[in-house]
Design a protein around this motif. Structure first.
Motif, PDB file in Angstrom:
ATOM      1  N   LEU A 298       0.820  -1.205   0.000  1.00  0.00           N
ATOM      2  CA  LEU A 298       0.000   0.000   0.000  1.00  0.00           C
ATOM      3  C   LEU A 298       0.860   1.263   0.000  1.00  0.00           C
ATOM      4  CD1 LEU A 298      -2.901  -0.884   2.462  1.00  0.00           C
ATOM      5  CD2 LEU A 298      -3.105  -0.389   0.028  1.00  0.00           C
ATOM      6  N   ARG A 299       1.955   1.240   0.764  1.00  0.00           N
ATOM      7  CA  ARG A 299       2.838   2.405   0.822  1.00  0.00           C
ATOM      8  C   ARG A 299       3.446   2.699  -0.551  1.00  0.00           C
ATOM      9  NH1 ARG A 299       0.113   3.676   4.475  1.00  0.00           N
ATOM     10  NH2 ARG A 299       0.718   3.706   6.674  1.00  0.00           N
ATOM     11  N   LYS A 300       3.914   1.651  -1.243  1.00  0.00           N
ATOM     12  CA  LYS A 300       4.484   1.845  -2.571  1.00  0.00           C
ATOM     13  C   LYS A 300       3.432   2.385  -3.538  1.00  0.00           C
ATOM     14  CE  LYS A 300       7.977  -1.796  -2.101  1.00  0.00           C
ATOM     15  NZ  LYS A 300       8.434  -3.137  -2.573  1.00  0.00           N
ATOM     16  N   LEU A 301       2.226   1.843  -3.428  1.00  0.00           N
ATOM     17  CA  LEU A 301       1.134   2.314  -4.282  1.00  0.00           C
ATOM     18  C   LEU A 301       0.832   3.788  -4.010  1.00  0.00           C
ATOM     19  CD1 LEU A 301      -2.115   0.330  -5.002  1.00  0.00           C
ATOM     20  CD2 LEU A 301      -2.253   2.729  -4.377  1.00  0.00           C
ATOM     21  N   MET A 302       0.785   4.167  -2.738  1.00  0.00           N
ATOM     22  CA  MET A 302       0.501   5.558  -2.375  1.00  0.00           C
ATOM     23  C   MET A 302       1.586   6.500  -2.878  1.00  0.00           C
ATOM     24  SD  MET A 302      -0.855   5.225   1.544  1.00  0.00           S
ATOM     25  CE  MET A 302      -2.148   4.094   2.004  1.00  0.00           C
ATOM     26  N   ILE A 303       2.848   6.067  -2.737  1.00  0.00           N
ATOM     27  CA  ILE A 303       3.957   6.913  -3.187  1.00  0.00           C
ATOM     28  C   ILE A 303       3.839   7.185  -4.681  1.00  0.00           C
ATOM     29  CG2 ILE A 303       6.452   6.984  -3.555  1.00  0.00           C
ATOM     30  CD1 ILE A 303       6.741   5.412  -0.908  1.00  0.00           C
ATOM     31  N   GLU A 304       3.613   6.135  -5.471  1.00  0.00           N
ATOM     32  CA  GLU A 304       3.484   6.317  -6.916  1.00  0.00           C
ATOM     33  C   GLU A 304       2.282   7.194  -7.255  1.00  0.00           C
ATOM     34  OE1 GLU A 304       5.644   5.482  -9.148  1.00  0.00           O
ATOM     35  OE2 GLU A 304       6.926   4.508  -7.654  1.00  0.00           O
ATOM     36  N   GLY A 305       1.189   7.003  -6.529  1.00  0.00           N
ATOM     37  CA  GLY A 305      -0.007   7.794  -6.795  1.00  0.00           C
ATOM     38  C   GLY A 305       0.173   9.261  -6.464  1.00  0.00           C
ATOM     39  N   VAL A 306       0.758   9.546  -5.307  1.00  0.00           N
ATOM     40  CA  VAL A 306       0.953  10.943  -4.901  1.00  0.00           C
ATOM     41  C   VAL A 306       1.927  11.646  -5.837  1.00  0.00           C
ATOM     42  CG1 VAL A 306       1.893  12.428  -3.087  1.00  0.00           C
ATOM     43  CG2 VAL A 306       0.374  10.536  -2.483  1.00  0.00           C
ATOM     44  N   VAL A 307       3.019  10.963  -6.213  1.00  0.00           N
ATOM     45  CA  VAL A 307       3.990  11.548  -7.138  1.00  0.00           C
ATOM     46  C   VAL A 307       3.341  11.815  -8.502  1.00  0.00           C
ATOM     47  CG1 VAL A 307       6.116  11.087  -8.433  1.00  0.00           C
ATOM     48  CG2 VAL A 307       6.009  10.574  -5.994  1.00  0.00           C
ATOM     49  N   ALA A 308       2.483  10.908  -8.934  1.00  0.00           N
ATOM     50  CA  ALA A 308       1.791  11.100 -10.209  1.00  0.00           C
ATOM     51  C   ALA A 308       0.854  12.297 -10.147  1.00  0.00           C
ATOM     52  CB  ALA A 308       1.019   9.832 -10.575  1.00  0.00           C
ATOM     53  N   ILE A 309       0.187  12.483  -9.023  1.00  0.00           N
ATOM     54  CA  ILE A 309      -0.686  13.651  -8.846  1.00  0.00           C
ATOM     55  C   ILE A 309       0.136  14.926  -8.914  1.00  0.00           C
ATOM     56  CG2 ILE A 309      -2.140  14.896  -7.198  1.00  0.00           C
ATOM     57  CD1 ILE A 309      -3.139  12.182  -6.206  1.00  0.00           C
TER      58      ILE A 309
ATOM     59  N   SER B 242       2.886  15.374 -10.406  1.00  0.00           N
ATOM     60  CA  SER B 242       3.412  15.564 -11.759  1.00  0.00           C
ATOM     61  C   SER B 242       2.342  15.961 -12.762  1.00  0.00           C
ATOM     62  CB  SER B 242       4.092  14.268 -12.230  1.00  0.00           C
ATOM     63  OG  SER B 242       5.151  13.910 -11.352  1.00  0.00           O
ATOM     64  N   GLY B 243       1.082  15.946 -12.324  1.00  0.00           N
ATOM     65  CA  GLY B 243      -0.013  16.367 -13.193  1.00  0.00           C
ATOM     66  C   GLY B 243      -0.426  15.339 -14.218  1.00  0.00           C
ATOM     67  N   GLU B 244      -0.174  14.058 -13.961  1.00  0.00           N
ATOM     68  CA  GLU B 244      -0.549  13.019 -14.924  1.00  0.00           C
ATOM     69  C   GLU B 244      -2.075  12.865 -14.985  1.00  0.00           C
ATOM     70  OE1 GLU B 244       1.462   9.357 -14.188  1.00  0.00           O
ATOM     71  OE2 GLU B 244       3.456  10.279 -14.093  1.00  0.00           O
TER      72      GLU B 244
END
Length: 257
Positions: A217-228, A230-232
């Motif tokens: 879950l932590r890895k998923l959250m990190i990728e999701g927050v970084v993507a947000i 970055s404006g993806e």
């Protein structure tokens, strides 16, 4: 709340205690204070030697995590991330602050706050990865303590067995001494086996599974927050995060869409 842990643990004790109760003498035959002192007192003593007091204080809380902690599922977290991504894309990153109070997970909340504060994607990733690493380290100490409890308790059961045998062999002509020695010998082994196999070893295993799920879950959250940050595009974020899911769970996400 994990009902499997509660039901399974309770059922194990009910079955064992029930078998004791219907046998000759009932449950009280298995109550022996000297044996309890050796097993439980000895186990607590060596745990105090093995770990600092600061690590031992939250041990009950750590054990309760396996039964009471409620965590979001990966699919729920993906839905939340996509929701935040849609809001950020429509109204800007600062609009995320209006949704921040609805976030129950402090880790995800901290990541969103970093995004709102304007940190770069690399900085957000570095901070969140460090936070996840330290969180896993703290939880790992708790798992290690529970695991060691499961190892020490049978050992003290064996020590109690040896103590009981020595007491019994001191004077075989005294029936009372033989009875005391045998009770200590057998019941310490029983207490050690029950404590380890019915409590600490299962809880340690459950904490290990909780830790693996939490890491995912932590890895998923990190990728999701970084993507947000970055404006993806929200749909692209969703497809990227589906890589963390098993095929059946990916199908579930697609069905919900």
């Amino acid at each position: 709340m994990d009902l499997n842990t509660i039901i399974g643990g309770a059922l194990a004790f009910i079955l064992v205690l029930g078998a004791m109760a219907i046998g000759p003498g009932g449950v009280m035959v298995f109550v022996h204070i000297p044996s309890m002192i050796i097993v439980f007192g000895g186990t607590i003593a060596v745990i105090m030697v093995a770990f600092p007091v600061s690590d031992l204080k939250p041990i009950m809380k750590v054990m309760m995590v396996s039964a009471l902690r409620k965590t979001s599922t990966p699919t729920e977290q993906i839905d939340r991330i996509v929701e935040f991504a849609n809001l950020a894309r429509k109204e800007g990153l600062l609009a995320l602050e209006t949704k921040l109070q609805t976030v129950e997970d402090p880790f995800f909340g901290k990541g969103i706050q970093l995004v709102i504060d304007g940190f770069s994607a690399d900085t957000v990733r570095d901070i969140m990865e460090l936070e996840a690493e330290w969180e896993d380290s703290r939880h790992g100490t708790g798992r290690k303590i529970v695991d060691q409890l499961g190892a020490f308790m049978p050992a003290f059961g064996m020590i109690g067995t040896l103590v009981g045998l020595v007491q019994m062999l001191q004077d075989l002509s005294d029936p009372n001494g033989i009875g005391l020695g045998m009770a200590t010998a057998l019941l310490t082994t029983l207490y050690g086996a029950m404590g380890a196999n019915m409590v600490f070893i299962p809880v340690a295993g459950k904490l290990e599974m909780v830790a693996k799920t939490n890491q995912q879950l932590r890895k998923l959250m990190i990728e999701g927050v970084v993507a947000i940050q970055s404006g993806e595009k929200p749909q692209l974020i969703k497809e990227k995060l589906k890589g963390f899911l098993s095929p059946p769970m990916r199908a579930l996400v697609d069905a919900e869409s």
